[in-house]
Design a protein around this motif. Structure first.
Motif, PDB file in Angstrom:
ATOM      1  N   SER A  75      34.667   4.716 -51.395  1.00 52.03           N
ATOM      2  CA  SER A  75      35.415   6.105 -51.416  1.00 52.03           C
ATOM      3  C   SER A  75      34.981   7.303 -52.604  1.00 52.03           C
ATOM      4  O   SER A  75      35.332   7.153 -53.688  1.00 52.03           O
ATOM      5  CB  SER A  75      36.817   6.070 -51.644  1.00 52.03           C
ATOM      6  OG  SER A  75      37.532   5.581 -50.523  1.00 52.03           O
ATOM      7  N   LEU A 125      34.358  12.270 -50.403  1.00 53.37           N
ATOM      8  CA  LEU A 125      34.728  12.516 -48.934  1.00 53.37           C
ATOM      9  C   LEU A 125      34.692  13.794 -48.600  1.00 53.37           C
ATOM     10  O   LEU A 125      34.549  13.892 -47.326  1.00 53.37           O
ATOM     11  CB  LEU A 125      36.272  11.811 -49.312  1.00 53.37           C
ATOM     12  CG  LEU A 125      36.458  10.397 -49.547  1.00 53.37           C
ATOM     13  CD1 LEU A 125      37.836   9.910 -49.367  1.00 53.37           C
ATOM     14  CD2 LEU A 125      35.218   9.398 -48.709  1.00 53.37           C
ATOM     15  N   SER A 140      32.810  13.269 -45.028  1.00 50.96           N
ATOM     16  CA  SER A 140      33.439  13.155 -44.040  1.00 50.96           C
ATOM     17  C   SER A 140      33.207  14.490 -42.952  1.00 50.96           C
ATOM     18  O   SER A 140      33.355  14.314 -41.933  1.00 50.96           O
ATOM     19  CB  SER A 140      35.008  13.089 -44.365  1.00 50.96           C
ATOM     20  OG  SER A 140      35.520  11.854 -45.002  1.00 50.96           O
ATOM     21  N   GLN A 163      30.319  13.694 -41.117  1.00 52.93           N
ATOM     22  CA  GLN A 163      30.343  12.613 -39.881  1.00 52.93           C
ATOM     23  C   GLN A 163      31.360  13.573 -39.025  1.00 52.93           C
ATOM     24  O   GLN A 163      31.066  13.083 -37.719  1.00 52.93           O
ATOM     25  CB  GLN A 163      31.253  11.515 -40.657  1.00 52.93           C
ATOM     26  CG  GLN A 163      30.172  10.676 -41.524  1.00 52.93           C
ATOM     27  CD  GLN A 163      30.978   9.354 -41.911  1.00 52.93           C
ATOM     28  OE1 GLN A 163      31.948   9.099 -42.485  1.00 52.93           O
ATOM     29  NE2 GLN A 163      30.242   8.190 -41.405  1.00 52.93           N
ATOM     30  N   PHE A 207      37.357  13.683 -38.904  1.00 49.93           N
ATOM     31  CA  PHE A 207      37.120  13.856 -40.397  1.00 49.93           C
ATOM     32  C   PHE A 207      38.278  12.914 -41.111  1.00 49.93           C
ATOM     33  O   PHE A 207      38.196  12.279 -42.188  1.00 49.93           O
ATOM     34  CB  PHE A 207      37.268  15.337 -40.717  1.00 49.93           C
ATOM     35  CG  PHE A 207      37.384  15.705 -42.249  1.00 49.93           C
ATOM     36  CD1 PHE A 207      36.510  15.860 -42.913  1.00 49.93           C
ATOM     37  CD2 PHE A 207      38.713  15.548 -42.920  1.00 49.93           C
ATOM     38  CE1 PHE A 207      36.527  16.232 -44.355  1.00 49.93           C
ATOM     39  CE2 PHE A 207      39.047  15.728 -44.264  1.00 49.93           C
ATOM     40  CZ  PHE A 207      37.786  16.006 -45.136  1.00 49.93           C
ATOM     41  N   MET A 235      37.791   9.280 -40.918  1.00 50.32           N
ATOM     42  CA  MET A 235      36.770   8.732 -41.766  1.00 50.32           C
ATOM     43  C   MET A 235      37.240   8.630 -43.250  1.00 50.32           C
ATOM     44  O   MET A 235      37.062   7.606 -44.106  1.00 50.32           O
ATOM     45  CB  MET A 235      35.302   9.642 -41.739  1.00 50.32           C
ATOM     46  CG  MET A 235      34.598   9.560 -40.633  1.00 50.32           C
ATOM     47  SD  MET A 235      33.978   7.596 -40.318  1.00 50.32           S
ATOM     48  CE  MET A 235      35.313   7.114 -39.317  1.00 50.32           C
ATOM     49  N   THR A 236      38.150   9.762 -43.700  1.00 52.57           N
ATOM     50  CA  THR A 236      38.676   9.737 -44.988  1.00 52.57           C
ATOM     51  C   THR A 236      39.770   8.801 -45.065  1.00 52.57           C
ATOM     52  O   THR A 236      39.703   7.891 -46.147  1.00 52.57           O
ATOM     53  CB  THR A 236      39.390  11.200 -45.147  1.00 52.57           C
ATOM     54  OG1 THR A 236      38.263  12.170 -45.103  1.00 52.57           O
ATOM     55  CG2 THR A 236      39.972  11.310 -46.367  1.00 52.57           C
ATOM     56  N   ARG A 277      38.091   5.087 -45.410  1.00 51.81           N
ATOM     57  CA  ARG A 277      37.492   4.881 -46.426  1.00 51.81           C
ATOM     58  C   ARG A 277      38.415   4.593 -47.666  1.00 51.81           C
ATOM     59  O   ARG A 277      38.262   3.803 -48.650  1.00 51.81           O
ATOM     60  CB  ARG A 277      36.381   5.994 -46.924  1.00 51.81           C
ATOM     61  CG  ARG A 277      35.241   6.267 -45.923  1.00 51.81           C
ATOM     62  CD  ARG A 277      34.122   7.032 -46.077  1.00 51.81           C
ATOM     63  NE  ARG A 277      33.615   6.979 -47.446  1.00 51.81           N
ATOM     64  CZ  ARG A 277      32.711   7.569 -47.694  1.00 51.81           C
ATOM     65  NH1 ARG A 277      32.083   8.848 -46.986  1.00 51.81           N
ATOM     66  NH2 ARG A 277      32.025   7.456 -49.013  1.00 51.81           N
ATOM     67  N   ALA A 302      30.077   4.880 -43.060  1.00 49.90           N
ATOM     68  CA  ALA A 302      31.282   5.089 -43.949  1.00 49.90           C
ATOM     69  C   ALA A 302      31.669   4.339 -45.124  1.00 49.90           C
ATOM     70  O   ALA A 302      32.044   4.965 -46.257  1.00 49.90           O
ATOM     71  CB  ALA A 302      32.673   5.403 -43.028  1.00 49.90           C
TER      72      ALA A 302
END
Length: 314
Positions: free
Chosen positions: A101, A104, A108, A111, A118, A121-122, A125, A259
């Motif tokens: 992490s 981010l 994110s 990605q 978004f 992914m956040t 992680r 990620a």
């Protein structure tokens, strides 16, 4: 002469720009942390968060390291670590949590531009990093050596001048570390690019991708993500998706892998330079990435019946 112009000089120029950009972010943050420590804010934070962080084998004061990593590149939490008292065991746990992490908002968002949510992914992680910290607290040996960074100079911090002097000393150390690592990575990438070695390496990693549950079409992007990270890897992924070389489904699976495990050269060099075992940080990230992708594949198979789906957001 060609080696100097196309490889060395280009690496110098890019490294200088990157280093200055990083230092503009990192140095003010590390100075702020020094003053937070001086005025007792870190001690208050430690008492408040200690009940939560104890599950990860960490003192509450390290929360600021983890929180900083969420919003900024790894160099920022690294500068904070250098100003704290921390053992090798705690540093190993923090290293893995911060590697999973970090930065981010930027990563994110990159990605998300390749079709992956978004927020997915956040959340992935942050949750994964906390879970990894809890597991590591159970499996790491209780005795892993003396403190890596010991605040033997705390008593000397009796004035603002002392704070500034200690900050300057640690900043010089961090700046030197950044210069060496950033230049090494740029030089390596330029060499691989100049001698067209990346496509050959992509073919060589195909068996490894099958183990991770990733499609063969993602080999080149996987390699780029591992060498230079998500920012540049995401830009290439968008290009390859536009050209039809990688499908949205394949890109999504790769995003789930990257990620939690990307830029292993830079990320690992940073913490190995501080004494963390390469086998712990590299091995754990590989295992976590393997679990994440295969769980994602299982969820998608249960949801869609097979892997031929074409969801808008994976």
């Amino acid at each position: 002469m060609q080696f100097w112009n196309s490889i060395l000089l280009r690496a110098f120029k890019k490294s200088a720009r990157t280093t200055l950009w990083l230092l503009k972010i990192i140095l003010p943050i590390s100075l702020l942390v020094r003053f937070l420590d001086y005025y007792g804010v870190l001690a208050f934070l430690a008492d408040f968060l200690d009940p939560l962080f104890v599950f990860m084998g960490l003192p509450g004061s390290t929360a600021i390291v983890f929180i900083t990593s969420i919003f900024l590149p790894l160099y920022a939490p690294l500068a904070i670590i250098a100003s704290m008292t921390i053992t090798l065991r705690e540093l190993t746990i923090l290293a893995l949590m911060c590697q999973i992490s970090h930065n981010l908002p930027v990563e994110s968002a990159i990605q998300a531009r390749t079709g992956t949510s978004f927020w997915a992914m956040t959340a992935l992680r942050i949750v994964t990093s906390i879970f990894t910290g809890i597991v590591l607290n159970f499996i790491l040996p209780r005795e892993m050596g003396m403190p890596v960074f010991a605040q033997t100079d705390v008593a000397a911090m009796t004035s603002v001048a002392d704070v500034l002097l200690l900050w300057l000393k640690s900043s010089l150390h961090i700046a030197l570390l950044i210069v060496v690592i950033v230049f090494t990575l740029n030089l390596l990438y330029n060499l691989l690019e100049e001698y067209r070695l990346i496509p050959k390496l992509s073919k060589a990693v195909a068996p490894l991708l099958r183990f991770f549950g990733l499609p063969a079409s993602t080999a080149f992007l996987w390699l780029i993500g591992y060498i230079v990270g998500l920012a540049y890897g995401g830009a290439l992924m968008m290009d390859q998706m536009k050209e039809g070389k990688v499908t949205k489904t394949d890109a999504s699976l790769l995003n789930y892998h990257l990620a939690v495990s990307h830029s292993v050269l830079e990320d690992n060099l940073l913490f190995v330079a501080l004494g963390v075992s390469i086998w712990w940080i590299l091995g754990v990230r590989f295992v976590v990435a393997w679990v994440v992708v295969w769980m994602r594949r299982l969820i998608l198979r249960l949801r869609f019946g097979d892997m031929s789906f074409k969801p808008d957001h994976c």
